[in-house]
Motif scaffolding. Sequence first.
Motif, PDB file in Angstrom:
ATOM      1  N   ALA A  62     -26.405  25.400   5.776  1.00 57.11           N
ATOM      2  CA  ALA A  62     -27.169  24.157   5.881  1.00 57.11           C
ATOM      3  C   ALA A  62     -27.209  23.434   4.541  1.00 57.11           C
ATOM      4  O   ALA A  62     -27.125  24.018   3.470  1.00 57.11           O
ATOM      5  CB  ALA A  62     -28.583  24.457   6.343  1.00 57.11           C
ATOM      6  N   TYR A  63     -27.341  22.120   4.624  1.00 62.55           N
ATOM      7  CA  TYR A  63     -27.453  21.243   3.459  1.00 62.55           C
ATOM      8  C   TYR A  63     -28.916  20.843   3.342  1.00 62.55           C
ATOM      9  O   TYR A  63     -29.494  20.288   4.276  1.00 62.55           O
ATOM     10  CB  TYR A  63     -26.556  20.015   3.662  1.00 62.55           C
ATOM     11  N   MET A  64     -29.543  21.144   2.215  1.00 59.13           N
ATOM     12  CA  MET A  64     -30.962  20.847   2.029  1.00 59.13           C
ATOM     13  C   MET A  64     -31.100  19.567   1.211  1.00 59.13           C
ATOM     14  O   MET A  64     -30.504  19.431   0.145  1.00 59.13           O
ATOM     15  CB  MET A  64     -31.659  21.996   1.294  1.00 59.13           C
ATOM     16  N   SER A  65     -31.885  18.623   1.736  1.00 58.14           N
ATOM     17  CA  SER A  65     -32.130  17.375   1.026  1.00 58.14           C
ATOM     18  C   SER A  65     -33.408  16.759   1.569  1.00 58.14           C
ATOM     19  O   SER A  65     -33.654  16.797   2.776  1.00 58.14           O
ATOM     20  CB  SER A  65     -30.948  16.420   1.233  1.00 58.14           C
ATOM     21  N   GLN A  66     -34.196  16.175   0.700  1.00 56.06           N
ATOM     22  CA  GLN A  66     -35.437  15.487   1.067  1.00 56.06           C
ATOM     23  C   GLN A  66     -36.390  16.405   1.844  1.00 56.06           C
ATOM     24  O   GLN A  66     -37.114  15.967   2.729  1.00 56.06           O
ATOM     25  CB  GLN A  66     -35.127  14.235   1.896  1.00 56.06           C
ATOM     26  N   GLY A  67     -36.351  17.682   1.532  1.00 55.56           N
ATOM     27  CA  GLY A  67     -37.236  18.642   2.177  1.00 55.56           C
ATOM     28  C   GLY A  67     -36.866  18.981   3.607  1.00 55.56           C
ATOM     29  O   GLY A  67     -37.644  19.590   4.319  1.00 55.56           O
ATOM     30  N   LYS A  68     -35.690  18.568   4.040  1.00 57.73           N
ATOM     31  CA  LYS A  68     -35.243  18.838   5.402  1.00 57.73           C
ATOM     32  C   LYS A  68     -33.891  19.530   5.362  1.00 57.73           C
ATOM     33  O   LYS A  68     -33.215  19.541   4.351  1.00 57.73           O
ATOM     34  CB  LYS A  68     -35.139  17.545   6.197  1.00 57.73           C
ATOM     35  N   THR A  69     -33.492  20.103   6.496  1.00 59.49           N
ATOM     36  CA  THR A  69     -32.182  20.742   6.583  1.00 59.49           C
ATOM     37  C   THR A  69     -31.247  19.853   7.390  1.00 59.49           C
ATOM     38  O   THR A  69     -31.642  19.244   8.393  1.00 59.49           O
ATOM     39  CB  THR A  69     -32.285  22.119   7.264  1.00 59.49           C
ATOM     40  N   TRP A  70     -30.002  19.796   6.949  1.00 64.56           N
ATOM     41  CA  TRP A  70     -28.985  18.961   7.573  1.00 64.56           C
ATOM     42  C   TRP A  70     -27.725  19.802   7.751  1.00 64.56           C
ATOM     43  O   TRP A  70     -27.488  20.743   7.011  1.00 64.56           O
ATOM     44  CB  TRP A  70     -28.669  17.740   6.709  1.00 64.56           C
ATOM     45  N   CYS A  71     -26.889  19.419   8.704  1.00 62.83           N
ATOM     46  CA  CYS A  71     -25.651  20.167   8.912  1.00 62.83           C
ATOM     47  C   CYS A  71     -24.560  19.691   7.962  1.00 62.83           C
ATOM     48  O   CYS A  71     -23.581  20.397   7.737  1.00 62.83           O
ATOM     49  CB  CYS A  71     -25.183  20.062  10.365  1.00 62.83           C
ATOM     50  N   SER A  72     -24.704  18.491   7.394  1.00 58.10           N
ATOM     51  CA  SER A  72     -23.709  17.971   6.457  1.00 58.10           C
ATOM     52  C   SER A  72     -24.359  16.928   5.559  1.00 58.10           C
ATOM     53  O   SER A  72     -25.452  16.424   5.838  1.00 58.10           O
ATOM     54  CB  SER A  72     -22.532  17.339   7.217  1.00 58.10           C
ATOM     55  N   ALA A  73     -23.650  16.582   4.489  1.00 56.50           N
ATOM     56  CA  ALA A  73     -24.152  15.549   3.580  1.00 56.50           C
ATOM     57  C   ALA A  73     -24.174  14.191   4.279  1.00 56.50           C
ATOM     58  O   ALA A  73     -25.028  13.350   4.003  1.00 56.50           O
ATOM     59  CB  ALA A  73     -23.287  15.503   2.330  1.00 56.50           C
ATOM     60  N   ASP A  74     -23.249  13.952   5.210  1.00 57.89           N
ATOM     61  CA  ASP A  74     -23.222  12.689   5.956  1.00 57.89           C
ATOM     62  C   ASP A  74     -24.490  12.511   6.780  1.00 57.89           C
ATOM     63  O   ASP A  74     -25.080  11.417   6.819  1.00 57.89           O
ATOM     64  CB  ASP A  74     -22.001  12.624   6.872  1.00 57.89           C
ATOM     65  N   HIS A  75     -24.921  13.562   7.435  1.00 54.14           N
ATOM     66  CA  HIS A  75     -26.136  13.462   8.233  1.00 54.14           C
ATOM     67  C   HIS A  75     -27.355  13.324   7.335  1.00 54.14           C
ATOM     68  O   HIS A  75     -28.319  12.637   7.707  1.00 54.14           O
ATOM     69  CB  HIS A  75     -26.276  14.644   9.168  1.00 54.14           C
ATOM     70  N   ALA A  76     -27.328  13.913   6.156  1.00 54.28           N
ATOM     71  CA  ALA A  76     -28.448  13.723   5.223  1.00 54.28           C
ATOM     72  C   ALA A  76     -28.493  12.267   4.765  1.00 54.28           C
ATOM     73  O   ALA A  76     -29.560  11.682   4.603  1.00 54.28           O
ATOM     74  CB  ALA A  76     -28.282  14.660   4.026  1.00 54.28           C
ATOM     75  N   ARG A  77     -27.337  11.678   4.574  1.00 54.92           N
ATOM     76  CA  ARG A  77     -27.250  10.280   4.152  1.00 54.92           C
ATOM     77  C   ARG A  77     -27.740   9.357   5.281  1.00 54.92           C
ATOM     78  O   ARG A  77     -28.443   8.380   5.042  1.00 54.92           O
ATOM     79  CB  ARG A  77     -25.799   9.928   3.783  1.00 54.92           C
ATOM     80  N   LEU A  78     -27.393   9.672   6.532  1.00 60.25           N
ATOM     81  CA  LEU A  78     -27.825   8.851   7.675  1.00 60.25           C
ATOM     82  C   LEU A  78     -29.312   8.978   7.941  1.00 60.25           C
ATOM     83  O   LEU A  78     -29.932   8.052   8.463  1.00 60.25           O
ATOM     84  CB  LEU A  78     -27.046   9.252   8.925  1.00 60.25           C
ATOM     85  N   GLY A  79     -29.901  10.111   7.615  1.00 61.72           N
ATOM     86  CA  GLY A  79     -31.328  10.313   7.812  1.00 61.72           C
ATOM     87  C   GLY A  79     -31.646  10.726   9.235  1.00 61.72           C
ATOM     88  O   GLY A  79     -30.791  11.110  10.009  1.00 61.72           O
ATOM     89  N   LEU A  80     -32.908  10.580   9.577  1.00 62.84           N
ATOM     90  CA  LEU A  80     -33.372  10.980  10.911  1.00 62.84           C
ATOM     91  C   LEU A  80     -32.812  10.041  11.976  1.00 62.84           C
ATOM     92  O   LEU A  80     -32.698   8.841  11.779  1.00 62.84           O
ATOM     93  CB  LEU A  80     -34.886  10.965  10.967  1.00 62.84           C
TER      94      LEU A  80
END
Length: 82
Positions: A62-80
């Motif tokens: 998992a990719y951790m960013s902004q206190g949440k878990t994401w499957c990729s950096a792209d999804h972290a960039r897109l947000g919720l």
Amino acid sequence: MGKFLLWAVIILAVLLVSRILSHQKAAARQAAGRRQDADTRLAAESMVRCAHCHIFLPRSEAYMSQGKTWCSADHARLGLKK
């Protein structure tokens, strides 16, 4: 005739001992495999959910960013997902 019976008994004894030893080795291998399977189950990794697409993945991937878990950096960039 006596020598023949003696050799027959010796050969049968050797075959019996070799069969017993091979069964013990097979049982030991099988027990080791069961122990390894149990160790693998105990070492199972916890799963986390992507905040965007909601799929589950192992925590180590998992990719951790902004206190949440994401499957990729792209999804972290897109947000919720809205």
